[in-house]
Structure formats: C-alpha cells, structure tokens
Design an enzyme around this catalytic site. Structure first.
Site, PDB file in Angstrom:
ATOM      1  N   HIS A 118     102.013  70.643 -26.147  1.00  0.00           N
ATOM      2  CA  HIS A 118     102.641  70.040 -24.969  1.00  0.00           C
ATOM      3  C   HIS A 118     103.971  69.380 -25.353  1.00  0.00           C
ATOM      4  O   HIS A 118     104.967  69.520 -24.659  1.00  0.00           O
ATOM      5  CB  HIS A 118     101.752  68.935 -24.370  1.00  0.00           C
ATOM      6  CG  HIS A 118     100.419  69.390 -23.857  1.00  0.00           C
ATOM      7  ND1 HIS A 118      99.236  68.837 -24.295  1.00  0.00           N
ATOM      8  CD2 HIS A 118     100.078  70.327 -22.943  1.00  0.00           C
ATOM      9  CE1 HIS A 118      98.221  69.399 -23.645  1.00  0.00           C
ATOM     10  NE2 HIS A 118      98.698  70.321 -22.832  1.00  0.00           N
ATOM     11  N   LYS A 126      86.899  67.360 -12.621  1.00  0.00           N
ATOM     12  CA  LYS A 126      86.916  67.975 -13.947  1.00  0.00           C
ATOM     13  C   LYS A 126      86.427  66.965 -14.978  1.00  0.00           C
ATOM     14  O   LYS A 126      86.769  65.782 -14.917  1.00  0.00           O
ATOM     15  CB  LYS A 126      88.359  68.415 -14.274  1.00  0.00           C
ATOM     16  CG  LYS A 126      88.419  69.516 -15.313  1.00  0.00           C
ATOM     17  CD  LYS A 126      89.837  70.081 -15.387  1.00  0.00           C
ATOM     18  CE  LYS A 126      90.095  70.685 -16.744  1.00  0.00           C
ATOM     19  NZ  LYS A 126      91.484  71.098 -16.911  1.00  0.00           N
ATOM     20  N   ARG A 151     101.007  80.534 -23.471  1.00  0.00           N
ATOM     21  CA  ARG A 151     100.599  80.721 -24.861  1.00  0.00           C
ATOM     22  C   ARG A 151     100.292  82.178 -25.167  1.00  0.00           C
ATOM     23  O   ARG A 151     100.868  82.771 -26.049  1.00  0.00           O
ATOM     24  CB  ARG A 151      99.371  79.860 -25.174  1.00  0.00           C
ATOM     25  CG  ARG A 151      99.719  78.404 -25.366  1.00  0.00           C
ATOM     26  CD  ARG A 151      98.525  77.518 -25.246  1.00  0.00           C
ATOM     27  NE  ARG A 151      98.019  77.517 -23.879  1.00  0.00           N
ATOM     28  CZ  ARG A 151      97.093  76.697 -23.425  1.00  0.00           C
ATOM     29  NH1 ARG A 151      96.540  75.837 -24.239  1.00  0.00           N
ATOM     30  NH2 ARG A 151      96.705  76.747 -22.178  1.00  0.00           N
ATOM     31  N   SER A 178      94.129  71.476 -25.776  1.00  0.00           N
ATOM     32  CA  SER A 178      93.415  70.196 -25.838  1.00  0.00           C
ATOM     33  C   SER A 178      91.936  70.451 -26.127  1.00  0.00           C
ATOM     34  O   SER A 178      91.313  69.711 -26.896  1.00  0.00           O
ATOM     35  CB  SER A 178      93.549  69.442 -24.519  1.00  0.00           C
ATOM     36  OG  SER A 178      94.896  69.183 -24.224  1.00  0.00           O
TER      37      SER A 178
HETATM   38  P1  ADP Z   1      96.053  72.592 -17.328  1.00  0.00           P
HETATM   39  O1  ADP Z   1      94.666  72.039 -17.155  1.00  0.00           O
HETATM   40  O2  ADP Z   1      96.913  72.455 -16.117  1.00  0.00           O
HETATM   41  O3  ADP Z   1      96.144  73.963 -17.957  1.00  0.00           O
HETATM   42  P2  ADP Z   1      96.893  71.550 -19.853  1.00  0.00           P
HETATM   43  O4  ADP Z   1      97.076  70.130 -20.248  1.00  0.00           O
HETATM   44  O5  ADP Z   1      95.839  72.306 -20.549  1.00  0.00           O
HETATM   45  O6  ADP Z   1      96.716  71.550 -18.304  1.00  0.00           O
HETATM   46  O7  ADP Z   1      98.272  72.320 -19.998  1.00  0.00           O
HETATM   47  C1  ADP Z   1      99.427  71.929 -19.303  1.00  0.00           C
HETATM   48  C2  ADP Z   1     100.496  72.970 -19.508  1.00  0.00           C
HETATM   49  O8  ADP Z   1     100.857  73.010 -20.880  1.00  0.00           O
HETATM   50  C3  ADP Z   1     100.067  74.390 -19.163  1.00  0.00           C
HETATM   51  O9  ADP Z   1     101.174  75.061 -18.595  1.00  0.00           O
HETATM   52  C4  ADP Z   1      99.693  74.986 -20.498  1.00  0.00           C
HETATM   53  O10 ADP Z   1      99.847  76.395 -20.497  1.00  0.00           O
HETATM   54  C5  ADP Z   1     100.716  74.320 -21.382  1.00  0.00           C
HETATM   55  N1  ADP Z   1     100.270  74.249 -22.789  1.00  0.00           N
HETATM   56  C6  ADP Z   1      99.119  73.749 -23.265  1.00  0.00           C
HETATM   57  N2  ADP Z   1      99.041  73.873 -24.606  1.00  0.00           N
HETATM   58  C7  ADP Z   1     100.200  74.481 -24.987  1.00  0.00           C
HETATM   59  C8  ADP Z   1     100.713  74.937 -26.246  1.00  0.00           C
HETATM   60  N3  ADP Z   1     100.017  74.809 -27.371  1.00  0.00           N
HETATM   61  N4  ADP Z   1     101.941  75.517 -26.246  1.00  0.00           N
HETATM   62  C9  ADP Z   1     102.618  75.682 -25.095  1.00  0.00           C
HETATM   63  N5  ADP Z   1     102.187  75.301 -23.883  1.00  0.00           N
HETATM   64  C10 ADP Z   1     100.998  74.708 -23.816  1.00  0.00           C
END
Ligand code: ADP
Length: 155
Positions: free
Chosen positions: A16, A40, A89, A127
C-alpha cells in the site's frame, strides 16, 4: 489533481505504502480512504487502521487519511473528487477490480478509476498474508513497517 485511494488497510503494508508514495509524486493530493465495513471481519478497528496509516505516512505533506462507509461513489461526490486509484497485483485482482470500476462508472458517470501496477517485489503482498504469517509466528518485518509489526504482535 486529487485522487482517492480507497481500501481496507487491515493493516497497511509496504505494498500500500508503495502505491501511496507513487501517487503522492503524480498527484497534488492523495486521500487514503479507509473503508469502515462492519460486516467484514477485520483484525484492526477503523481507529487503529487510521492511526497506523497516520504514523506510517506522517512524512507526506500531500497525503491525508480519511474514512468512509457505504458507496465509494457517494464518498467521492461528498469529497468533490471523481478520481480513484487502485493497485493491481496479479491477474487475480483484475476481475474484481474491473467489476468494481465498471459498476462505479455505471453508478456515477464522472467517476474515473486509475490502476497502478504493483512493484514486482510487492506483487504477492496482501494484508491477509501478513496476518496469516504473523499468526504462525513468522517474521513479517519485510512486509510492514515497525509500528504495524508491533501492533500485530499485540493482537
Ligand atoms: P480492499 O479490501 O479494498 O481490496 P486492501 O487494503 O486489501 O483493500 O487494498 C487496497 C488497495 O490496495 C487495492 O486496490 C489493492 O489492490 C491494493 N494493494 C494491496 N496490496 C498491494 C500491493 N502489495 N501492491 C500494490 N497494491 C496493493
């Protein structure tokens, strides 16, 4: 130009942070919007997730942390910002992200979704995987900042 970067951030990872860092260089202002989704099952409360983001991103002058619930298009309207960034990703992200982007476009024609491709070294990072490794006592220091690592250990 302002953009909204929405997500769960449960908790924030280096993946992130990399997206936020790159957005902060491309756009005048980045609003990191933490989704308050009570249905969630999250490890961290909304306040904890916001606090970890604030601690981690304190050096950025053009990044603000906010929270929203409900529809992203409604939040975007409220903020007066029609641009959203999402990280991509792998192919596995693509289908869901495409669906969300098209649904948002249908709900609000002004809405634009920008995709930023993950760096190769973070392409597997989520995460969920960090939490899973931590539960089994694995080393997560290369996936999340120290403040996040300490917070996960406390849980
Ligand atoms: P959500 O539940 O909306 O997917 P996340 O916190 O998992 O929320 O992810 C938020 C955003 O960050 C999403 O667009 C996800 O694809 C992106 N994201 C998460 N991890 C990575 C990573 N390792 N590299 C690039 N983008 C990421």
């Amino acid at each position: 130009m302002r953009v909204i970067y929405p997500g769960s951030f449960d908790p924030v990872t280096y993946g992130h942070i990399d997206i936020i860092d790159r957005c902060a260089k491309q756009f005048n202002e980045v609003i990191v919007a933490v989704l308050d989704n009570r249905s969630k099952k999250n490890m961290f409360s909304i306040d904890e997730r916001i606090e970890l983001l604030k601690t981690t991103l304190s050096d950025y002058t053009n990044v603000q942390i906010d929270t929203f619930s409900g529809l992203l298009v409604d939040y975007a309207k409220e903020k007066g910002c029609n641009k959203v960034v999402r990280g991509l990703r792998a192919i596995s992200d693509f289908e869901y992200e495409m669906q969300m982007a098209l649904a948002n476009k249908k709900l609000s024609h002004e809405m634009e979704t920008f995709f930023m491709v993950a760096q190769g070294r973070y392409a597997y990072l989520s995460s969920s995987i960090v939490k899973e490794i931590a539960i089994f006592g694995g080393d997560i220091s290369c996936f999340v900042p120290k403040a996040v690592e300490d917070a996960i250990k406390k849980k």
